[in-house]
Design a protein around this motif. Structure first.
Motif, short mmCIF file in Angstrom:
data_model
loop_
_atom_site.label_atom_id
_atom_site.label_comp_id
_atom_site.label_asym_id
_atom_site.label_seq_id
_atom_site.Cartn_x
_atom_site.Cartn_y
_atom_site.Cartn_z
N LEU A 85 15.87 53.16 33.57
CA LEU A 85 16.06 52.19 34.66
C LEU A 85 15.15 52.58 35.82
O LEU A 85 14.97 53.77 36.11
CB LEU A 85 17.52 52.17 35.11
N ILE A 86 14.61 51.56 36.50
CA ILE A 86 13.82 51.76 37.71
C ILE A 86 14.70 51.44 38.91
O ILE A 86 15.30 50.36 38.97
CB ILE A 86 12.57 50.85 37.73
N LEU A 87 14.79 52.35 39.88
CA LEU A 87 15.58 52.13 41.09
C LEU A 87 14.64 51.99 42.28
O LEU A 87 13.84 52.89 42.57
CB LEU A 87 16.53 53.31 41.33
N VAL A 88 14.73 50.83 42.96
CA VAL A 88 13.83 50.54 44.09
C VAL A 88 14.65 50.05 45.27
O VAL A 88 15.80 49.63 45.13
CB VAL A 88 12.76 49.49 43.71
N LEU A 89 14.02 50.10 46.43
CA LEU A 89 14.68 49.65 47.67
C LEU A 89 13.73 48.77 48.46
O LEU A 89 12.54 49.07 48.59
CB LEU A 89 15.09 50.87 48.50
N GLY A 90 14.25 47.67 48.96
CA GLY A 90 13.55 46.93 49.99
C GLY A 90 12.61 45.85 49.53
O GLY A 90 12.87 45.13 48.57
N ASP A 91 11.44 45.79 50.19
CA ASP A 91 10.70 44.54 50.23
C ASP A 91 9.19 44.70 50.37
O ASP A 91 8.51 43.81 50.84
CB ASP A 91 11.20 43.72 51.43
N ARG A 92 8.66 45.84 49.94
CA ARG A 92 7.23 46.06 50.12
C ARG A 92 6.45 45.70 48.86
O ARG A 92 7.00 45.69 47.75
CB ARG A 92 6.96 47.50 50.53
N TYR A 93 5.14 45.45 49.03
CA TYR A 93 4.35 44.97 47.91
C TYR A 93 4.24 46.00 46.80
O TYR A 93 4.17 45.64 45.61
CB TYR A 93 2.95 44.52 48.39
N GLU A 94 4.23 47.30 47.12
CA GLU A 94 4.15 48.30 46.05
C GLU A 94 5.44 48.33 45.23
O GLU A 94 5.42 48.62 44.03
CB GLU A 94 3.83 49.69 46.61
N ILE A 95 6.56 47.98 45.86
CA ILE A 95 7.81 47.89 45.13
C ILE A 95 7.83 46.65 44.25
O ILE A 95 8.37 46.66 43.13
CB ILE A 95 9.00 47.90 46.12
N LEU A 96 7.23 45.57 44.73
CA LEU A 96 7.06 44.37 43.89
C LEU A 96 6.25 44.72 42.64
O LEU A 96 6.60 44.30 41.53
CB LEU A 96 6.36 43.28 44.69
N ALA A 97 5.19 45.51 42.82
CA ALA A 97 4.37 45.91 41.67
C ALA A 97 5.18 46.72 40.67
O ALA A 97 5.05 46.53 39.44
CB ALA A 97 3.17 46.72 42.16
N ALA A 98 6.03 47.62 41.15
CA ALA A 98 6.87 48.41 40.25
C ALA A 98 7.83 47.52 39.48
O ALA A 98 8.02 47.68 38.26
CB ALA A 98 7.65 49.45 41.05
N ALA A 99 8.43 46.54 40.16
CA ALA A 99 9.41 45.67 39.53
C ALA A 99 8.77 44.75 38.48
O ALA A 99 9.32 44.56 37.39
CB ALA A 99 10.14 44.84 40.59
N GLU A 100 7.61 44.20 38.80
CA GLU A 100 6.99 43.28 37.84
C GLU A 100 6.46 44.04 36.63
O GLU A 100 6.49 43.54 35.50
CB GLU A 100 5.89 42.45 38.50
N THR A 101 6.00 45.27 36.85
CA THR A 101 5.56 46.10 35.71
C THR A 101 6.74 46.44 34.81
O THR A 101 6.65 46.38 33.58
CB THR A 101 4.91 47.40 36.22
N ALA A 102 7.86 46.78 35.43
CA ALA A 102 9.07 47.09 34.66
C ALA A 102 9.53 45.89 33.85
O ALA A 102 9.95 46.03 32.69
CB ALA A 102 10.17 47.56 35.60
N LEU A 103 9.43 44.69 34.43
CA LEU A 103 9.83 43.48 33.71
C LEU A 103 9.03 43.32 32.42
O LEU A 103 9.60 43.10 31.35
CB LEU A 103 9.63 42.26 34.61
N VAL A 104 7.72 43.45 32.54
CA VAL A 104 6.86 43.27 31.38
C VAL A 104 7.12 44.35 30.33
O VAL A 104 7.07 44.11 29.12
CB VAL A 104 5.38 43.28 31.81
N MET A 105 7.45 45.56 30.79
CA MET A 105 7.69 46.68 29.87
C MET A 105 9.15 46.77 29.43
O MET A 105 9.55 47.71 28.78
CB MET A 105 7.23 47.99 30.53
N GLN A 106 9.95 45.76 29.83
CA GLN A 106 11.35 45.64 29.43
C GLN A 106 12.19 46.86 29.84
O GLN A 106 12.99 47.37 29.07
CB GLN A 106 11.45 45.39 27.92
N ILE A 107 11.98 47.26 31.09
CA ILE A 107 12.79 48.31 31.69
C ILE A 107 13.62 47.66 32.80
O ILE A 107 13.06 47.04 33.71
CB ILE A 107 11.92 49.42 32.30
N PRO A 108 14.93 47.74 32.77
CA PRO A 108 15.74 47.09 33.81
C PRO A 108 15.50 47.73 35.18
O PRO A 108 15.20 48.92 35.28
CB PRO A 108 17.18 47.30 33.33
N VAL A 109 15.67 46.91 36.21
CA VAL A 109 15.45 47.33 37.59
C VAL A 109 16.74 47.19 38.37
O VAL A 109 17.43 46.17 38.27
CB VAL A 109 14.34 46.48 38.26
#
Length: 381
Positions: free
Chosen positions: A97-121
């Protein structure tokens, strides 16, 4: 054991994540992985990854994404570099699982990468509104990319559900910044004064970040300087701006302003969580456009001079004084804050709570089955 990969890109974000990271390390069911990126790795923004290491955390991966100039095209480039970096890091670490906080563009990049790699966020601090920053849209996008949600209050929980998220996975755990206020071992005034080398008397604790939906950040900052000049007997402690567009330019102007006012204006790349919140405790007011003035300052009863539109839309306590970004408006708000601090009888209407935020998050992560969260369904109310 479930591997929880925490991603952090800024000093402020890490200050909110650190308690949760400590709790992950203490858990008998979870393993902490840490990826550091963004401003943490930049000399221009204080190399704040060192604070993470100083706290005893191992950094598993460092992803350099910042370019020399923070203009929109370069920020977009950094977003692309972040996706490339996260894809490599996630493949290597194989997190559950990927754990993120907030609203920054680098966190968006982490979340969209996780989506494609099928890792829940799992996403902390969703459902909020900040109309004066592109972060507002980014935050909602991260919500839609995430399977588990940890909003700060019930109103934000409801907004996440409005976006089509399953209420079963939306947990009102309170705000990690408020938890910090309640659980921190504060430095004494004497300890702070020994560190700073000057007396903390009549202090404005000030942070001014770029306003990413407007083109007037520099002018707004200069207006703030002009307003602060009308308080020659007050100290001004600046913590520097983040790595958004115009962040470097803002920091250069702050350095120049401090150089002209050496006797009363002081600048720091980062004070760290403990020193920042301890300084906040002994300040006359928090000044600028940082979320710390919206969330943490009211809990300590410290008034906030909130400048401009960057935080527009967030729930606010009655300790917050909103003002336009003009010299006269900022000056009047500062006057009001000085008088406010002298009125100790006022009852504060807090909008954020959080006594056990980190342990509540850990309880959820320990007990949820992540493999059920890879494929999301839109929740129709």
């Amino acid at each position: 054991m479930k591997k929880i990969c925490v991603v952090t890109g800024t000093r402020a974000e890490y200050g909110l994540l650190s308690n949760i990271m400590f709790e992950i390390e203490k858990s008998e069911k979870l393993i902490l992985q840490t990826i550091v990126t963004g401003a943490h790795l930049s000399e221009d923004f204080g190399l704040t990854y060192k604070e993470i290491e100083k706290d005893g955390f191992r950094i598993d991966e460092k992803i350099n994404i910042l370019t020399k100039n923070n203009i929109p095209v370069n920020t977009a480039t950094s977003l692309g570099l972040a996706v490339i970096g996260f894809s490599t890091a996630f493949e290597k670490l194989q997190p559950d699982l990927i754990l993120v906080l907030g609203d920054r563009y680098e966190i968006l990049a982490a979340a969209e990468t996780a989506l494609v790699m099928q890792i829940p966020v799992a996403h902390i601090s969703g459902g909020e509104i900040t109309e004066g920053a592109i972060d507002d849209s980014i935050r909602h996008a991260i919500t839609k990319l995430s399977a588990i949600h940890f909003p700060a209050n019930e109103e934000y929980r409801h907004r996440i559900i409005q976006l089509g998220e399953n209420p079963t996975y939306v947990f009102n755990v309170g705000d990690p910044g408020v938890e910090n206020i309640h659980k921190l071992n504060y430095l004494t005034k004497e300890e702070l004064e020994e560190f700073f080398g000057y007396k903390l008397e009549n202090t404005f604790l000030t942070t001014f970040h770029p306003v990413t939906t407007e083109k007037s950040s520099i002018q707004q900052l200069e207006n703030l300087f002009a307003a602060l000049d009308r308080f020659p007997k007050h100290l001004v402690i600046f913590t520097k701006a983040n790595a958004d567009n115009e962040g470097r330019e803002i920091n250069k102007l702050i350095d120049a302003y401090a150089e002209k006012n050496k006797e009363r204006v002081f600048v720091y790349d980062s004070l760290g969580k403990i020193r920042y919140l301890s300084t906040l405790k002994y300040s006359v007011a928090v000044v600028g456009n940082s979320s710390s003035g919206i969330v943490e300052a009211p809990v300590l009863g410290i008034p906030t001079v909130n400048i401009g539109n960057r935080q527009k839309g967030r729930l606010q306590a009655n300790t917050i004084i909103n003002c336009d970004a003009t010299v006269e408006s900022i000056y009047k708000a500062l006057q009001q804050a000085v008088l406010y601090k002298q009125d100790s009888s006022r009852e504060i209407d807090l909008k954020y709570n959080g006594m056990n935020t980190s342990t509540d998050i850990i309880h959820v992560l320990e007990n949820l089955e992540f493999k059920d969260l890879v494929i999301k369904k839109f929740f129709d109310q």
